[in-house]
Motif scaffolding. Structure first.
Motif, PDB file in Angstrom:
ATOM      1  N   PHE A  10      50.636  -2.556  -6.837  1.00  0.00           N
ATOM      2  CA  PHE A  10      52.106  -2.512  -6.798  1.00  0.00           C
ATOM      3  C   PHE A  10      52.655  -2.729  -5.390  1.00  0.00           C
ATOM      4  O   PHE A  10      53.837  -3.006  -5.222  1.00  0.00           O
ATOM      5  N   ALA A  11      51.814  -2.587  -4.377  1.00  0.00           N
ATOM      6  CA  ALA A  11      52.280  -2.810  -3.006  1.00  0.00           C
ATOM      7  C   ALA A  11      52.417  -4.302  -2.693  1.00  0.00           C
ATOM      8  O   ALA A  11      53.134  -4.682  -1.761  1.00  0.00           O
TER       9      ALA A  11
ATOM     10  N   ASN B  15      61.101  -2.470   1.286  1.00  0.00           N
ATOM     11  CA  ASN B  15      60.048  -3.425   1.646  1.00  0.00           C
ATOM     12  C   ASN B  15      59.258  -3.651   0.361  1.00  0.00           C
ATOM     13  O   ASN B  15      58.351  -2.889   0.038  1.00  0.00           O
TER      14      ASN B  15
ATOM     15  N   PRO C  12      57.065  -5.388  -2.955  1.00  0.00           N
ATOM     16  CA  PRO C  12      55.879  -6.228  -3.143  1.00  0.00           C
ATOM     17  C   PRO C  12      56.368  -7.675  -3.254  1.00  0.00           C
ATOM     18  O   PRO C  12      57.197  -7.969  -4.111  1.00  0.00           O
TER      19      PRO C  12
ATOM     20  N   ASP D 161      58.946   5.996  -5.171  1.00  0.00           N
ATOM     21  CA  ASP D 161      57.828   5.060  -5.374  1.00  0.00           C
ATOM     22  C   ASP D 161      57.326   5.306  -6.788  1.00  0.00           C
ATOM     23  O   ASP D 161      57.621   6.336  -7.380  1.00  0.00           O
ATOM     24  N   LEU D 162      56.579   4.340  -7.318  1.00  0.00           N
ATOM     25  CA  LEU D 162      55.978   4.618  -8.626  1.00  0.00           C
ATOM     26  C   LEU D 162      54.495   4.910  -8.527  1.00  0.00           C
ATOM     27  O   LEU D 162      53.888   5.364  -9.508  1.00  0.00           O
TER      28      LEU D 162
ATOM     29  N   SER E 212      59.789   7.035  -9.389  1.00  0.00           N
ATOM     30  CA  SER E 212      60.787   6.242 -10.084  1.00  0.00           C
ATOM     31  C   SER E 212      60.414   4.767 -10.021  1.00  0.00           C
ATOM     32  O   SER E 212      59.960   4.278  -8.988  1.00  0.00           O
ATOM     33  N   ASP E 213      60.615   4.079 -11.142  1.00  0.00           N
ATOM     34  CA  ASP E 213      60.492   2.624 -11.156  1.00  0.00           C
ATOM     35  C   ASP E 213      61.840   2.080 -10.669  1.00  0.00           C
ATOM     36  O   ASP E 213      62.842   2.170 -11.395  1.00  0.00           O
ATOM     37  N   LEU E 214      61.871   1.571  -9.462  1.00  0.00           N
ATOM     38  CA  LEU E 214      63.120   1.163  -8.809  1.00  0.00           C
ATOM     39  C   LEU E 214      64.178   2.254  -8.963  1.00  0.00           C
ATOM     40  O   LEU E 214      63.980   3.364  -8.499  1.00  0.00           O
TER      41      LEU E 214
ATOM     42  N   VAL F 167      58.641   4.203   6.712  1.00  0.00           N
ATOM     43  CA  VAL F 167      59.988   3.770   7.134  1.00  0.00           C
ATOM     44  C   VAL F 167      60.942   4.967   7.140  1.00  0.00           C
ATOM     45  O   VAL F 167      61.710   5.169   8.096  1.00  0.00           O
TER      46      VAL F 167
ATOM     47  N   TYR G 204      49.822   1.875   0.603  1.00  0.00           N
ATOM     48  CA  TYR G 204      50.011   0.768   1.550  1.00  0.00           C
ATOM     49  C   TYR G 204      49.940   1.254   2.993  1.00  0.00           C
ATOM     50  O   TYR G 204      50.668   2.181   3.384  1.00  0.00           O
TER      51      TYR G 204
ATOM     52  N   GLY H 179      60.436   2.341  -2.815  1.00  0.00           N
ATOM     53  CA  GLY H 179      59.065   1.892  -2.522  1.00  0.00           C
ATOM     54  C   GLY H 179      58.589   2.377  -1.167  1.00  0.00           C
ATOM     55  O   GLY H 179      58.148   1.602  -0.330  1.00  0.00           O
ATOM     56  N   THR H 180      58.613   3.682  -0.983  1.00  0.00           N
ATOM     57  CA  THR H 180      58.368   4.231   0.356  1.00  0.00           C
ATOM     58  C   THR H 180      56.897   4.192   0.779  1.00  0.00           C
ATOM     59  O   THR H 180      56.586   4.283   1.965  1.00  0.00           O
ATOM     60  N   GLY H 181      55.971   4.058  -0.178  1.00  0.00           N
ATOM     61  CA  GLY H 181      54.546   4.045   0.181  1.00  0.00           C
ATOM     62  C   GLY H 181      54.148   5.339   0.878  1.00  0.00           C
ATOM     63  O   GLY H 181      54.373   6.441   0.366  1.00  0.00           O
TER      64      GLY H 181
ATOM     65  N   SER I  51      56.316  -3.326   7.653  1.00  0.00           N
ATOM     66  CA  SER I  51      56.856  -1.957   7.739  1.00  0.00           C
ATOM     67  C   SER I  51      57.540  -1.746   9.093  1.00  0.00           C
ATOM     68  O   SER I  51      58.626  -1.151   9.171  1.00  0.00           O
TER      69      SER I  51
ATOM     70  N   GLU J  82      65.441   4.997   0.311  1.00  0.00           N
ATOM     71  CA  GLU J  82      64.374   4.004   0.497  1.00  0.00           C
ATOM     72  C   GLU J  82      63.614   3.852  -0.814  1.00  0.00           C
ATOM     73  O   GLU J  82      62.997   4.788  -1.312  1.00  0.00           O
TER      74      GLU J  82
HETATM   75  C1  LIG Z   1      54.871  -3.449   0.635  1.00  0.00           C
HETATM   76  S1  LIG Z   1      54.732  -1.752   0.136  1.00  0.00           S
HETATM   77  C2  LIG Z   1      55.805  -0.986   1.340  1.00  0.00           C
HETATM   78  C3  LIG Z   1      55.485   0.471   1.592  1.00  0.00           C
HETATM   79  C4  LIG Z   1      56.305   1.112   2.722  1.00  0.00           C
HETATM   80  N1  LIG Z   1      57.732   1.116   2.402  1.00  0.00           N
HETATM   81  C5  LIG Z   1      56.089   0.394   4.030  1.00  0.00           C
HETATM   82  O1  LIG Z   1      56.976  -0.396   4.434  1.00  0.00           O
HETATM   83  O2  LIG Z   1      55.054   0.599   4.661  1.00  0.00           O
HETATM   84  C6  LIG Z   1      55.716  -1.731  -1.362  1.00  0.00           C
HETATM   85  C7  LIG Z   1      55.849  -0.348  -1.995  1.00  0.00           C
HETATM   86  O3  LIG Z   1      56.728  -0.441  -3.127  1.00  0.00           O
HETATM   87  C8  LIG Z   1      56.194   0.298  -4.205  1.00  0.00           C
HETATM   88  N2  LIG Z   1      56.715  -0.290  -5.446  1.00  0.00           N
HETATM   89  C9  LIG Z   1      56.376  -1.468  -6.016  1.00  0.00           C
HETATM   90  N3  LIG Z   1      57.067  -1.680  -7.142  1.00  0.00           N
HETATM   91  C10 LIG Z   1      57.888  -0.599  -7.267  1.00  0.00           C
HETATM   92  C11 LIG Z   1      58.855  -0.222  -8.257  1.00  0.00           C
HETATM   93  N4  LIG Z   1      59.109  -0.997  -9.309  1.00  0.00           N
HETATM   94  N5  LIG Z   1      59.505   0.955  -8.092  1.00  0.00           N
HETATM   95  C12 LIG Z   1      59.232   1.765  -7.022  1.00  0.00           C
HETATM   96  N6  LIG Z   1      58.329   1.456  -6.076  1.00  0.00           N
HETATM   97  C13 LIG Z   1      57.665   0.289  -6.189  1.00  0.00           C
HETATM   98  C14 LIG Z   1      54.694   0.170  -4.055  1.00  0.00           C
HETATM   99  O4  LIG Z   1      53.985   1.187  -4.751  1.00  0.00           O
HETATM  100  C15 LIG Z   1      54.545   0.241  -2.537  1.00  0.00           C
HETATM  101  O5  LIG Z   1      54.378   1.569  -2.097  1.00  0.00           O
END
Ligand SMILES: C[S@@+](CC[C@H](N)C(=O)[O-])C[C@H]1O[C@@H](n2cnc3c(N)ncnc32)[C@H](O)[C@@H]1O
Length: 198
Positions: free
Chosen positions: A123-124, A105, A107, A68-69, A87-89, A51, A18, A45-47, A24, A43
């Motif tokens: 996933f983003a 942040n 999806p 992140d996953l 990690s998934d969440l 952040v 992302y 879902g760090t992408g 962000s 944090e």
């Molecule tokens: C909208 S992007 C935000 C990325 C970054 N935090 C930013 O603000 O620029 C959402 C992020 O959450 C991650 N994500 C989505 N579902 C997830 C899950 N179940 N567990 C961990 N990460 C997840 C995605 O891979 C993506 O990198």
């Protein structure tokens, strides 16, 4: 490789990850205002790690871990010097009330079966039919990982039905306030601050 410079942090991002955008930036600003020096932060879902990198650049002695996953995101965040695990969440963490603040942040785009993107980048964006699939899962677990009086910062959009997200947060014992907002092209973005009732 492309990069963005924001509030003292230089953050690289790559394909399949992302690209830091208005959501962000808004969450990063909220983190600067609400995260205390010397605190423990997660944090989800760090992408790219954007952040987390901004938190690092603006706060003193923060013990920060991210997840992140998406494997491409993990590589990217590591290259940006963010400590990150796959990690998934909360799947990779122990529910031991260990963090002062958890930020996400998620999806959040309402996404039908025929609207999904190919590959990890989906996933983003993909929040399921109503945009709240991942948010619901996140909120059902988050308070097990926060210290008493812990804080949560959650980015939501007008497309995600923020009133419903606030209701879900209240059900999980959070007092909720909207701490910042930004109107973008087709949506209004906001950061919800949840504080645990103790
Ligand atoms: C909208 S992007 C935000 C990325 C970054 N935090 C930013 O603000 O620029 C959402 C992020 O959450 C991650 N994500 C989505 N579902 C997830 C899950 N179940 N567990 C961990 N990460 C997840 C995605 O891979 C993506 O990198």
């Amino acid at each position: 490789m492309a990069y963005v410079v924001y509030k003292g942090a230089t953050v690289y991002f790559s394909e399949n990850v992302y690209e830091p955008a208005e959501d962000s930036f808004l969450l990063a600003d909220a983190c600067i205002d609400y995260i205390r020096d010397n605190s423990r932060v997660l944090e989800i879902g760090t992408g790219s790690g954007f952040v987390s990198a901004v938190i690092r650049a603006n706060k003193k002695n923060v013990d920060l871990i991210a997840s992140d996953l998406n494997p491409h995101a993990l590589n990217c965040a590591k290259n940006n010097n963010v400590e990150v695990i796959r990690s998934d969440l909360f799947g990779g963490f122990k529910p031991a009330h260990q963090f002062d603040t958890i930020v996400f942040n998620p999806p959040y785009l309402p996404t039908g079966d025929d609207e999904r993107l190919q590959g990890w980048i989906n996933f983003a964006f993909d929040g399921g039919e109503d945009g709240r699939d991942t948010i619901r899962r996140f909120l059902s677990e988050v308070n097990q990982y926060l210290k008493p009086n812990g804080n949560m910062l959650l980015l939501v959009s007008s497309l995600t039905n923020p009133k419903e997200v606030i209701r879900l947060m209240n059900n999980e014992d959070f007092n909720v306030s909207t701490i910042c907002e930004d109107s973008c092209f087709f949506e209004k973005l906001m950061v919800l601050h949840g504080k645990l009732d103790s």
